[in-house]
Motif scaffolding. Structure first.
Motif, PDB file in Angstrom:
ATOM      1  N   THR A 109       0.826  -1.221   0.000  1.00 34.44           N
ATOM      2  CA  THR A 109       0.000   0.000   0.000  1.00 34.44           C
ATOM      3  C   THR A 109       0.857   1.266   0.000  1.00 34.44           C
ATOM      4  N   ILE A 110       2.134   1.159   0.383  1.00 35.47           N
ATOM      5  CA  ILE A 110       2.978   2.365   0.376  1.00 35.47           C
ATOM      6  C   ILE A 110       3.381   2.706  -1.060  1.00 35.47           C
ATOM      7  N   MET A 112       1.986   1.421  -3.570  1.00 35.91           N
ATOM      8  CA  MET A 112       0.794   1.237  -4.387  1.00 35.91           C
ATOM      9  C   MET A 112       1.036   0.263  -5.540  1.00 35.91           C
ATOM     10  N   TYR A 134      -7.758   0.781  -2.780  1.00 43.82           N
ATOM     11  CA  TYR A 134      -7.146   1.259  -4.019  1.00 43.82           C
ATOM     12  C   TYR A 134      -7.918   0.780  -5.240  1.00 43.82           C
ATOM     13  N   PRO A 222      -5.226   5.686  -6.485  1.00 43.08           N
ATOM     14  CA  PRO A 222      -6.225   6.070  -5.480  1.00 43.08           C
ATOM     15  C   PRO A 222      -7.615   5.698  -5.991  1.00 43.08           C
TER      16      PRO A 222
ATOM     17  N   PRO B 245       5.532   9.252   0.694  1.00 44.21           N
ATOM     18  CA  PRO B 245       4.541   8.163   0.597  1.00 44.21           C
ATOM     19  C   PRO B 245       3.229   8.515   1.299  1.00 44.21           C
ATOM     20  N   MET B 248       1.098  10.549  -1.128  1.00 43.29           N
ATOM     21  CA  MET B 248       0.533   9.704  -2.189  1.00 43.29           C
ATOM     22  C   MET B 248      -0.584   8.814  -1.629  1.00 43.29           C
ATOM     23  N   ALA B 249      -0.371   8.307  -0.424  1.00 43.75           N
ATOM     24  CA  ALA B 249      -1.364   7.414   0.180  1.00 43.75           C
ATOM     25  C   ALA B 249      -2.649   8.155   0.522  1.00 43.75           C
ATOM     26  N   ALA B 250      -2.551   9.487   0.643  1.00 47.55           N
ATOM     27  CA  ALA B 250      -3.764  10.267   0.923  1.00 47.55           C
ATOM     28  C   ALA B 250      -4.617  10.441  -0.337  1.00 47.55           C
ATOM     29  N   GLY B 251      -4.210   9.825  -1.417  1.00 49.54           N
ATOM     30  CA  GLY B 251      -5.017   9.875  -2.645  1.00 49.54           C
ATOM     31  C   GLY B 251      -4.744  11.112  -3.478  1.00 49.54           C
ATOM     32  N   ILE B 252      -3.663  11.828  -3.136  1.00 48.14           N
ATOM     33  CA  ILE B 252      -3.298  13.020  -3.911  1.00 48.14           C
ATOM     34  C   ILE B 252      -2.212  12.616  -4.910  1.00 48.14           C
ATOM     35  N   THR B 253      -2.388  12.980  -6.165  1.00 45.09           N
ATOM     36  CA  THR B 253      -1.330  12.763  -7.159  1.00 45.09           C
ATOM     37  C   THR B 253      -0.850  14.124  -7.656  1.00 45.09           C
ATOM     38  N   MET B 351       9.563   3.918  -4.373  1.00 43.54           N
ATOM     39  CA  MET B 351       9.420   5.152  -3.589  1.00 43.54           C
ATOM     40  C   MET B 351       9.686   4.965  -2.095  1.00 43.54           C
ATOM     41  N   SER B 352       9.168   3.880  -1.538  1.00 43.72           N
ATOM     42  CA  SER B 352       9.289   3.662  -0.090  1.00 43.72           C
ATOM     43  C   SER B 352      10.735   3.488   0.349  1.00 43.72           C
TER      44      SER B 352
END
Lengths: 466, 466
Positions: A109-110, A112, A134, A222, B245, B248-253, B351-352
């Protein structure tokens, strides 16, 4: 032309040693489902010599090494929902069914990403992504039964490609077994990669001819919070399709923009026994809008309503998504119920050429006295044209179909289009590709195939025939 | 190992006949600019035997046929802004500069495509798209001078890849001249294409080794109406990167998510003589949000502000885009002003893994007593690591650099990363690719190269060395 050896008793014994006795099938009853895909014409049926169900990449590597040594074709197969006979063993040999490799290995999930085996159904991928909060954006119409590995192998498109692109855009890594039986990971979870040739992108869409896909790194997105489904009804197909470029030019990118001609609507209505609005004389444009923000979607819906009304729509309705998408997705099944044998073409043209294409397709149908139903993906120019055999004799059908295809693809290529938007070439379109693609392109494809699969073991006779 | 013939007088005469006398250069003064790209290390300089400036694909086809006949390397070249020495003729031969092929051929606002020749600058493409009311989403940092053909050849990334993907995603068709001198169009204006192997995607990122790009079909997008640029300042790089991360995980791109370490900020500040906020001790995350709807962007900005503040930011500011992006884009030039010789690495990791990567990169620098500046594309895991020679002797540099690279890429591959996110392999990273990529992958790349370019004429020794 390569020549191959039959699968003899000794080979069967070796296969059983590799995957275990109960995962090698040789009886007609067990093998019949693996002798065809969703193409219903009997000339696209061929019984395998053996069906093998490996558990993992290591077993596949052993099978392919054996096949190279013995010169036996290996045909990788997903769920068999293909529409180009790509997974049928026309040159004999072993069908390699990936149905046991059906695990979701990781949901990261990090980053994605989801990492899956090829035998997971598209729907299971979508549901697992949703459950984790997602979106997996790939969505072929066959998603409830198709395998994700098959989606990758054909670069499956589907309804949401307008916004999210085809399967290619969702994939950043693959593990494959090469045509010589080596296991390699290409790409992975990196969002950018300029590390040499893009082998990932070469494998995607290569229909099992350049490698067996054994693991897939899928990108998640998202999950959109809001959605609206609209149905715009028009008096004819040209008017209906004509509105699509106007919507796109308004800066709106819907998730889906589909169309159905009136014959198709009636056919689906009858098949599903469910009344559709304005089905007596309407032509549909079906639009799904998705986004984060309800107000923004409502604004977009209002703009679309206005554009459709200005451009000749008889009605613009907020649609019940379950009902309208069920009708759209019933297209192939409804036609099959009417005419078991039919040829589903999968043309793609630049979006602006769709009105011209559908008009001239209708003229081709009239000229040859054959029923052709059109539905498909309006905003990306991908039209499914079902050519129905109906009550034609086999002899007539075998004369009419090639003539119709010749005119159809001459038209398509004259409009800057291509043979297949999403179904692939498989076996069904090999001769058409040879006829319509540039000879240089064909030469390049053949050179690549021979370079990566020198014994021509993997899914021979598909995409190109050497 | 292929062997090549020199460019003799007879060949020069033939070249002059093909492109015209004044477009064949053989003097050192005229050829010097074509003897290197933006890599400043003198070991990546090599004078061409001839520089040829063709006007069109037909002339290129003739040149390549001549080169095949005479066994002479041909090195296609854009603006020379590359960072991997891909356009430098290390095996001698002809540099084929595409600078005269600089026309925008078509802006198709209905299908939202632009068709261009390879020698148009990226900035000219962007401006022409904007003037027509659309966005061309490719945006490498070198965009003001790089050619679009070079962007395609390296699959250039840049700042906006977070939202729009790399150059690959903007391209649906190419005209190329093959390594055997045939002209072919691959793809076109179709938004979907499953018509055989994706040769378009194979050519993209192949760095002029599999074909000379002579025409490009670029996708345009709706031009976003609103934008906000944010600068979040953190006390250290790990904290800074750690927030990405979460965003991005907050659904913002976001369109861009860049980072700069403190040394880099200071270096750019000094180079530009322009004060940057919190430059004494800050580490930057720079974010660009784009969209249709001002309110939505403000909501996203508020969420980002909150996430940054919760995760250790010293300040979150609305940034002046001109000023902050000038600083970010000065990264390479500022380092070059400090140390003419430096090695710009282009690592990419999931990314992580960025926090772990940057921490351990710093440790590698300390261990070897070498200054390493980090900046780059935080949200897609692509980090530019500038290894500075400073006052090191040539001897020490030639000892230290390979040792640092060995440790750096061992780290990168252990984190699931790759050699290059966007600069490519070129000549500079051929040995590193051979060292770190899977042998199966290398074998596949070599097989493809040999299949498509049997005489190994086109840009030999780049990406892979055969």
């Amino acid at each position: 032309m390569a020549s191959y050896n039959p699968v003899n008793e000794a080979v069967i014994a070796e296969l059983k040693k590799i995957v275990g006795e109960k995962y090698v099938w040789t009886t007609p009853e067990k093998m019949e489902p693996y002798s065809h895909d969703e193409v219903t014409d009997p000339k696209y049926v061929k019984m395998p010599e053996a069906v093998v169900l490996p558990a993992n990449a290591a077993e596949i590597a052993e099978i392919i090494k054996l096949a190279n040594r013995e010169r036996i074709p290996v045909v990788p197969r997903g769920a068999g929902t293909g529409l180009a006979s790509a997974a049928v063993p026309f040159k004999g040999g072993i069908v390699l069914s990936l149905e046991r490799m059906n695990k979701i290995l990781e949901i990261d999930t990090i980053n994605m990403f989801m990492v899956v085996e090829p035998g997971v159904t598209t729907e299971a991928v979508q549901k697992a992504a949703n459950a984790a909060g997602y979106l997996y954006a790939g969505d072929p119409c066959s998603g409830d039964s198709s395998f994700i590995g098959g989606n990758v192998a054909t670069n499956a498109g589907g309804n949401k490609a307008v916004k999210y692109g085809t399967t290619r855009r969702q994939i950043y890594g693959l593990e494959i077994v090469t045509p010589e039986g080596e296991i390699v990971t290409l790409g992975g979870k990196c969002m950018k990669d300029s590390t040499g040739y893009s082998l990932v992108n070469l494998i995607i869409g290569s229909e099992g001819t350049l490698g067996v896909i054994t693991k897939i790194y899928l990108k998640l997105m998202p999950l959109p919070k809001e959605q609206i489904d609209l149905l715009a009804v028009f008096p004819d197909l040209t008017t209906a399709i004509g509105v699509v470029p106007k919507i796109m030019a308004a800066g709106i990118t819907p998730t889906c923009v589909e169309f159905m001609d009136n014959e198709t609507i009636k056919c689906c209505e009858e098949f599903l026994r469910e009344k559709q609005p304005h089905s007596d004389n309407g032509y549909y444009i079906i639009i799904k809008l998705e986004g984060e923000n309800e107000e923004q979607l409502e604004e977009q819906a209002a703009t679309i309503d206005e554009l459709c009304s200005e451009n000749g729509a008889m009605a613009v309705l907020v649609a019940d998504p379950a009902k309208i998408w069920k009708a759209r997705k019933a297209f192939a099944e409804a036609d099959r119920a009417r005419s078991l044998v039919f040829s589903m073409e999968d043309i793609v043209v630049p979006m602006s050429e769709i009105p011209k294409a559908v008009e001239q397709i209708a003229a081709i149908g009239r000229k040859h006295g054959v029923t052709m139903h059109c539905a498909g993906h309006a905003a990306d120019g991908n039209i499914h044209v079902n050519i129905l055999k109906d009550k034609m004799s086999d002899e007539e059908w075998n004369r009419v179909l090639p003539a119709v295809q010749e005119e159809l693809y001459t038209l398509v290529y004259s409009l800057g289009g291509k043979l297949s938007g999403e179904h692939g070439i498989g076996y069904k379109r090999v001769k058409l590709l040879e006829r319509f693609a540039s000879p240089v392109e064909i030469k390049m494809m053949k050179a690549i195939k021979q370079a990566l699969d020198p014994n021509l073991i993997l899914n021979p006779g598909k995409v190109i025939d050497i």
